[in-house]
Each structure stands twice: as C-alpha cells, then as structure tokens.
Design a protein around this motif. Sequence first.
Motif, PDB file in Angstrom:
ATOM      1  N   GLU A   1       0.943  -1.096  -0.218  1.00  0.00           N
ATOM      2  CA  GLU A   1       0.047  -0.015   0.107  1.00  0.00           C
ATOM      3  C   GLU A   1       0.977   1.283  -0.003  1.00  0.00           C
ATOM      4  OE1 GLU A   1      -0.261  -2.420   2.189  1.00  0.00           O
ATOM      5  OE2 GLU A   1      -0.527  -1.764   4.203  1.00  0.00           O
ATOM      6  N   ASP A   2       2.281   1.106   0.097  1.00  0.00           N
ATOM      7  CA  ASP A   2       3.018   2.371   0.116  1.00  0.00           C
ATOM      8  C   ASP A   2       3.586   2.459  -1.478  1.00  0.00           C
ATOM      9  OD1 ASP A   2       4.809   1.120   2.826  1.00  0.00           O
ATOM     10  OD2 ASP A   2       3.353   2.565   2.856  1.00  0.00           O
ATOM     11  N   ALA A   3       2.992   1.735  -2.383  1.00  0.00           N
ATOM     12  CA  ALA A   3       3.373   1.869  -3.698  1.00  0.00           C
ATOM     13  C   ALA A   3       2.778   3.203  -4.230  1.00  0.00           C
ATOM     14  CB  ALA A   3       2.962   0.732  -4.252  1.00  0.00           C
ATOM     15  N   GLY A   4       3.445   3.790  -5.058  1.00  0.00           N
ATOM     16  CA  GLY A   4       2.920   5.154  -5.943  1.00  0.00           C
ATOM     17  C   GLY A   4       3.972   5.969  -6.407  1.00  0.00           C
ATOM     18  N   VAL A   5       3.631   7.016  -6.784  1.00  0.00           N
ATOM     19  CA  VAL A   5       4.580   8.197  -7.239  1.00  0.00           C
ATOM     20  C   VAL A   5       4.769   8.996  -5.965  1.00  0.00           C
ATOM     21  CG1 VAL A   5       5.058   9.991  -8.833  1.00  0.00           C
ATOM     22  CG2 VAL A   5       3.950   7.893  -9.534  1.00  0.00           C
ATOM     23  N   TYR A   6       5.973   9.002  -5.596  1.00  0.00           N
ATOM     24  CA  TYR A   6       6.185  10.026  -4.679  1.00  0.00           C
ATOM     25  C   TYR A   6       6.825  11.299  -5.028  1.00  0.00           C
ATOM     26  CZ  TYR A   6       5.766   6.481  -1.071  1.00  0.00           C
ATOM     27  OH  TYR A   6       5.104   5.415  -0.235  1.00  0.00           O
ATOM     28  N   TYR A   7       6.291  12.400  -4.571  1.00  0.00           N
ATOM     29  CA  TYR A   7       6.796  13.802  -5.014  1.00  0.00           C
ATOM     30  C   TYR A   7       7.062  14.582  -3.812  1.00  0.00           C
ATOM     31  CZ  TYR A   7       3.407  12.934  -8.737  1.00  0.00           C
ATOM     32  OH  TYR A   7       2.763  12.139  -9.903  1.00  0.00           O
ATOM     33  N   CYS A   8       8.213  15.411  -3.963  1.00  0.00           N
ATOM     34  CA  CYS A   8       8.444  16.555  -3.022  1.00  0.00           C
ATOM     35  C   CYS A   8       7.773  17.718  -3.652  1.00  0.00           C
ATOM     36  CB  CYS A   8       9.937  16.681  -2.865  1.00  0.00           C
ATOM     37  SG  CYS A   8      10.918  17.165  -4.397  1.00  0.00           S
ATOM     38  N   TYR A   9       7.340  18.569  -2.225  1.00  0.00           N
ATOM     39  CA  TYR A   9       6.766  19.598  -2.589  1.00  0.00           C
ATOM     40  C   TYR A   9       7.094  20.867  -1.718  1.00  0.00           C
ATOM     41  CZ  TYR A   9       2.905  22.839  -1.329  1.00  0.00           C
ATOM     42  OH  TYR A   9       2.233  23.854  -0.988  1.00  0.00           O
ATOM     43  N   THR A  10       7.151  22.219  -2.068  1.00  0.00           N
ATOM     44  CA  THR A  10       7.411  23.117  -1.222  1.00  0.00           C
ATOM     45  C   THR A  10       6.283  24.436  -1.676  1.00  0.00           C
ATOM     46  OG1 THR A  10       8.924  24.459  -0.202  1.00  0.00           O
ATOM     47  CG2 THR A  10       9.064  24.355  -2.419  1.00  0.00           C
ATOM     48  N   ARG A  11       6.380  25.212  -0.691  1.00  0.00           N
ATOM     49  CA  ARG A  11       5.553  26.612  -1.051  1.00  0.00           C
ATOM     50  C   ARG A  11       6.500  27.733  -0.954  1.00  0.00           C
ATOM     51  NH1 ARG A  11       0.132  28.133  -1.922  1.00  0.00           N
ATOM     52  NH2 ARG A  11      -0.425  30.067  -1.243  1.00  0.00           N
ATOM     53  N   VAL A  12       6.797  28.466  -2.005  1.00  0.00           N
ATOM     54  CA  VAL A  12       7.724  29.633  -1.581  1.00  0.00           C
ATOM     55  C   VAL A  12       7.288  31.085  -2.242  1.00  0.00           C
ATOM     56  CG1 VAL A  12       9.834  28.085  -1.393  1.00  0.00           C
ATOM     57  CG2 VAL A  12       8.947  29.116  -3.725  1.00  0.00           C
ATOM     58  N   PRO A  13       7.743  32.109  -1.686  1.00  0.00           N
ATOM     59  CA  PRO A  13       7.211  33.450  -2.354  1.00  0.00           C
ATOM     60  C   PRO A  13       8.040  33.590  -3.658  1.00  0.00           C
ATOM     61  CG  PRO A  13       8.774  33.749  -0.346  1.00  0.00           C
ATOM     62  CD  PRO A  13       8.439  32.182  -0.569  1.00  0.00           C
ATOM     63  N   THR A  14       7.088  34.370  -4.364  1.00  0.00           N
ATOM     64  CA  THR A  14       7.785  34.826  -5.636  1.00  0.00           C
ATOM     65  C   THR A  14       7.207  36.186  -6.014  1.00  0.00           C
ATOM     66  OG1 THR A  14       5.682  34.019  -7.265  1.00  0.00           O
ATOM     67  CG2 THR A  14       7.276  32.328  -6.730  1.00  0.00           C
ATOM     68  N   ASP A  15       7.783  36.621  -7.288  1.00  0.00           N
ATOM     69  CA  ASP A  15       7.400  38.008  -7.444  1.00  0.00           C
ATOM     70  C   ASP A  15       5.856  37.820  -7.656  1.00  0.00           C
ATOM     71  OD1 ASP A  15      10.181  38.708  -9.574  1.00  0.00           O
ATOM     72  OD2 ASP A  15       9.785  38.872  -7.358  1.00  0.00           O
ATOM     73  N   GLN A  16       5.146  36.856  -8.083  1.00  0.00           N
ATOM     74  CA  GLN A  16       3.762  36.901  -8.323  1.00  0.00           C
ATOM     75  C   GLN A  16       2.880  36.272  -6.945  1.00  0.00           C
ATOM     76  OE1 GLN A  16       5.838  35.263 -10.573  1.00  0.00           O
ATOM     77  NE2 GLN A  16       5.727  37.239 -11.381  1.00  0.00           N
TER      78      GLN A  16
END
Length: 120
Positions: free
Chosen positions: A89-104
């Motif tokens: 049940e751990d199978a899958g596609v693993y992604y890393c993620y972050t949220r950072v400030p940009t000019d927009q």
Amino acid sequence: QVQLVESGGGLVQPGGSLRLSCAASGFTFRNYPMTWYRQAPGKEREWVAVIASFGGSTNYLESVKGRFTISRDNTKNLLYLQMNNLKPEDAGVYYCYTRVPTDQGPRDFWGQGTQVTVSS
C-alpha cells in the motif's frame, strides 16, 4: 527558477527499504518546510511527511509512522525520505513539494515524481 528533482524510487519487495532524495534549487532551501506526497493509481495525492525549515520538527501520515523518516541536508539542498518495512500500500509516485514566495506571490512547487513499486 525553482526546481525539485526526485530520485531513488524503484521496485522493492514487501519489507524492503528505499531512500528517496529530492534535489532543490532556485530558492533558499533552508528557509522553507519541505513535504513528501504520494499518489497511488486511481487515488488522490496524499501527504506523507513534512519537515520544518531547519529540520527540528517532523510530522508523518499515521500509516507510515515508525517506518518512514523524513530528513534534510540544508548544506546540500537535499530532502530525503527513508522508507523501511515497505508495504504494497506504500506503492505510488512520490513527490516532493514546497511553497515559496515569488514575485507573483506564494506558489506551490512540485517535483516530477519518482515511482515506488512494492511487490514480490
């Protein structure tokens, strides 16, 4: 330009281990929390683990507690996920993620994902 590049996925038998890595660039990595998500076929993407900016605080999806460890190396701009005692049940596609400030304004950034297959 923010980039997140995952690696380390593969095929492993139940009970086996993998270590995922996420190489970050284009932002001040040490300043931001980092998160691992995963998505199994036919299911929604789910949050797996998060680590604070300087690594002092972590939190995990209940089903992976005691088996997965999230860590980071702020000197190398690397995020890790050590996965032990893997289950199908751990199978899958693993992604890393972050949220950072940009000019927009604040933006969400995802890597391209790395496939984890757990099968005998």
